[in-house]
Design a protein around this motif. Structure first.
Motif, PDB file in Angstrom:
ATOM      1  N   HIS A 133       0.820  -1.210   0.000  1.00 33.05           N
ATOM      2  CA  HIS A 133       0.000   0.000   0.000  1.00 33.05           C
ATOM      3  C   HIS A 133       0.853   1.260   0.000  1.00 33.05           C
ATOM      4  O   HIS A 133       2.020   1.236   0.386  1.00 33.05           O
ATOM      5  N   SER A 139      -6.383   0.662   4.522  1.00 36.50           N
ATOM      6  CA  SER A 139      -6.123  -0.730   4.884  1.00 36.50           C
ATOM      7  C   SER A 139      -5.008  -0.872   5.916  1.00 36.50           C
ATOM      8  O   SER A 139      -4.811  -1.942   6.473  1.00 36.50           O
ATOM      9  N   CYS A 160      -2.357  -2.834  -3.821  1.00 34.89           N
ATOM     10  CA  CYS A 160      -3.722  -2.594  -3.301  1.00 34.89           C
ATOM     11  C   CYS A 160      -4.555  -1.927  -4.374  1.00 34.89           C
ATOM     12  O   CYS A 160      -4.074  -1.041  -5.081  1.00 34.89           O
TER      13      CYS A 160
END
Length: 167
Positions: A133, A139, A160
Motif C-alpha cells: 500500500h 487498509s 492494493c
C-alpha cells in the motif's frame, strides 16, 4: 432615649467625617489623570515613533517567509518522491526518438525506471495481508510495515486496488 441619641450621633458624624479625609473626589480624579498621562508619556518614550510600521513590516515579512518555506518544502518533497516534469519529459522524448515512435517509447522507459527505482520507493504492508500500500491507505489501520517496492514484490505482495501504489 433613642430619639435623643440618634440626632446627637448624626450631628457628631457630620462634624467628624469631613475632617478624616482631606481629599475630594475632584482631587482623586486629578491625581488619577496625572498618573495616567505620565504612564502614556513613558510608554511613548520607550517605543520608537514608527513602532506600528515596524510591527506591520515584521508581520508581513514573517508571513511571507512562512508561506515561502511551506511551499518550498512541499515542492521539494514532491520532487523527491516523483521527480520533476522536465526529467520525465526529457526521458520520454529521448526514448521516443531512439525507438522511432511514441508508442514504443513508453514500454522500455517504464521498464527501465521501475527496475531502477523499485528499491528507492517505499510501500507498506500489513502483518497479515497479501497487498502492499501507499502511506495513508485505509487498509493500514492495524499495522504498517515499511518495505521497498522491490522487496515487497519479491516477497509476493501485490498492489492494493484502493490506494493504487506504484507497480
Amino acid at each position: 432615649m433613642l430619639k435623643r441619641v440618634l440626632p446627637i450621633f448624626f450631628l457628631l458624624s457630620l462634624l467628624l467625617l469631613p475632617g478624616c479625609s482631606s481629599y475630594t473626589q475632584e482631587d482623586i480624579d486629578q491625581a488619577w489623570q496625572a498618573g495616567y498621562d505620565e504612564g502614556v508619556q513613558d510608554g511613548k518614550n520607550a517605543v520608537p515613533e514608527d513602532a506600528d510600521a515596524c510591527y506591520d513590516r515584521g508581520y508581513e515579512e514573517g508571513y511571507q517567509q512562512g508561506c515561502s518555506d511551506t511551499y518550498d518544502t512541499a515542492y521539494q518533497d514532491f520532487l523527491d518522491e516523483y521527480g520533476s516534469y522536465d526529467e520525465g519529459y526529457a526521458d520520454g522524448k529521448a526514448a521516443s526518438i531512439s525507438s522511432g515512435s511514441a508508442s514504443n517509447a513508453t514500454a522500455p522507459s517504464s521498464a527501465t525506471s521501475s527496475s531502477s527505482s523499485d528499491s528507492g520507493v517505499t510501500v507498506y504492508v500489513t502483518a497479515t495481508g497479501a497487498k502492499y500500500h501507499r502511506d495513508g491507505c485505509n487498509s493500514l489501520w492495524n499495522s504498517q510495515i515499511p518495505k521497498s517496492l522491490s522487496e515487497a514484490k519479491n516477497q509476493g505482495y501485490t498492489p492494493c486496488s484502493r490506494c493504487n501504489p506504484p507497480e
